[in-house]
Design a protein around this motif. Structure first.
Motif: not given
Ligand code: AMP
Ligand code: GLY
Length: 397
Positions: A214-220
């Protein structure tokens, strides 16, 4: 001096939020239903829009399309590279040849212009085979396949334009590199740069890194990186900017290195000429003032200070059922009164917020520890409602 931000996603909302928070007037082109809360939305009409922006203001393109299209060629107050340099992202063939020319560590590769050439050149590699489309392909342009026959078949379709709509032309055959991936982003002016806090993103749709990309489902972030690795990454930035200078250009803006840590060394898998999404949402939250100061100094050619993270931040993406292939749209959204949320695929209909894209909202949690930031981000995610809301449960775990 005002800020003009090009794009309509969570990254653009986050950048605008950081500037608005420090008292700047912010304009978005076209923006979304959330950016309106931190500034003013306008239609984006290409060169006409750029020409109408006053010289004393700053333009920040959020996504690569604007830079590849040439917004920085149209106007000097764009904080981003000219289109000739944006080929580092816009053309994989150009980027790989650039790296080879300047001795920048990257996977061994060949370029195939025709299916016949692909069939011939793939013999120099062993499985798994990595085949990359030359042009922008919205995250779909890289094939990794175990079977040589399949690699030739799909790679050939890519070349003749039958695999991905709107994508056609040469492909890069890359040597497969095993290892851990890492992205590094910097604010750049000429040969000067300052690396932003490291952030981990989650590309796959489902928990445990399963499901489609996906384009990105989260980050930290911030993610701690050993000093000797940072030093090697700095060398990659330095060599890249030296190469850009040798080609006769000056890099201004953001530069993102997609890296593979392989046998203790970072290799560049790809260049992006912009910030990452959803990495930006975390970076700006970690220190909004430090972020905008780095950008303003980078823009002016002044001394950029490192952006020191304050605590931790976590971004949990709420996506629409059907994402990434065919996200449902038009579902009414209800939001809690409190909490930091960046908007992405959100529109307004009859005075109500409705879903209008795959990634809908970014729920941000902050805290002294990663665990606290994570807990807050998930508490927020649970208080948002829309039909078909999907999200990963293992962000920052
Ligand atoms: P790229 O758009 O070039 O960053 O490629 C997308 C993804 O494909 C990367 O994030 C990696 O997971 C994978 N990838 C690309 N090139 C390679 C390679 N040479 N070896 C292993 N994995 C790769
Ligand atoms: N999060 C990955 C990217 O923005 O390319």
């Amino acid at each position: 001096m005002r800020l003009h931000i090009l794009g309509s996603g969570g990254r653009e909302h986050a950048i605008g939020w950081a500037f608005a928070k420090q008292g700047y007037e912010v304009h978005f082109y076209p923006g979304n239903a959330g950016t309106k809360r931190d500034g003013t939305n306008h239609p984006y009409e290409g060169e006409k829009t750029l020409k109408a922006i006053p010289e004393e203001d700053i333009v920040i393109p959020g996504s690569e399309e604007f830079l590849v299209e040439g917004v920085a060629n149209w106007k000097s107050n764009v904080f981003g590279p000219v289109k000739e340099v944006a080929r580092l992202e816009g053309s994989k063939v150009y980027a790989k040849r650039f790296m080879k020319r300047y001795g920048i560590r990257t996977a061994r590769f060949e370029v195939a212009e025709t299916p016949e050439e692909l069939r011939e050149k793939i013999k120099k590699f062993s499985p798994p085979y990595v085949i990359k489309a030359d042009g922008l392909a919205r995250g779909k342009g890289v094939l990794i396949l175990d079977s040589e026959e399949e690699a030739i078949e799909k790679g050939s379709k890519l070349i003749i334009g039958e695999l991905i709509k709107g994508v056609k032309g040469p492909v890069v055959i890359d040597e497969f590199l095993a290892g851990n991936e890492l992205s590094a982003m910097a604010v750049v002016n000429g040969r000067g740069f300052v690396i932003l806090p490291f952030v981990r993103d989650y590309k796959r749709l489902m928990d445990g890194d399963r499901g489609p990309n996906t384009g990105g489902m989260g980050s930290w972030g911030p993610v701690e990186i050993p000093p000797d690795t940072i030093k090697k990454i700095e060398e990659l930035f330095d060599k890249t900017l030296w190469g850009v200078e040798k080609e006769g250009y000056t890099y201004r803006g953001f530069l993102y290195l997609g890296l593979m840590l392989h046998d203790g060394d970072p290799y560049i898998l790809e260049y992006n000429v912009r910030l990452g999404d959803p990495e930006t949402e975390v970076i700006v939250t970690l220190n909004p003032e430090g972020f905008i100061n780095a950008v303003l100094e980078g823009y002016r050619g002044g001394k950029m200070e490192p952006v020191k993270p304050q605590g931790f931040a976590v971004d949990v993406v709420l996506a629409a059922r059907g994402y990434p292939d065919a996200p449902e749209k038009g579902k009414e959204i209800t939001l809690p009164e409190e909490g930091l949320i960046f908007f992405a695929g959100v529109a307004e209909r009859d005075g109500k917020l409705v879903t209008s894209g795959g990634r809908v909202l970014h729920c941000i949690g902050t805290g002294e520890t990663k665990e606290e930031a994570r807990r807050k981000a998930y508490e927020l995610a649970e208080k948002v409602h829309f039909e078909g809301k999907i999200y990963r449960r293992d962000i920052a775990l």
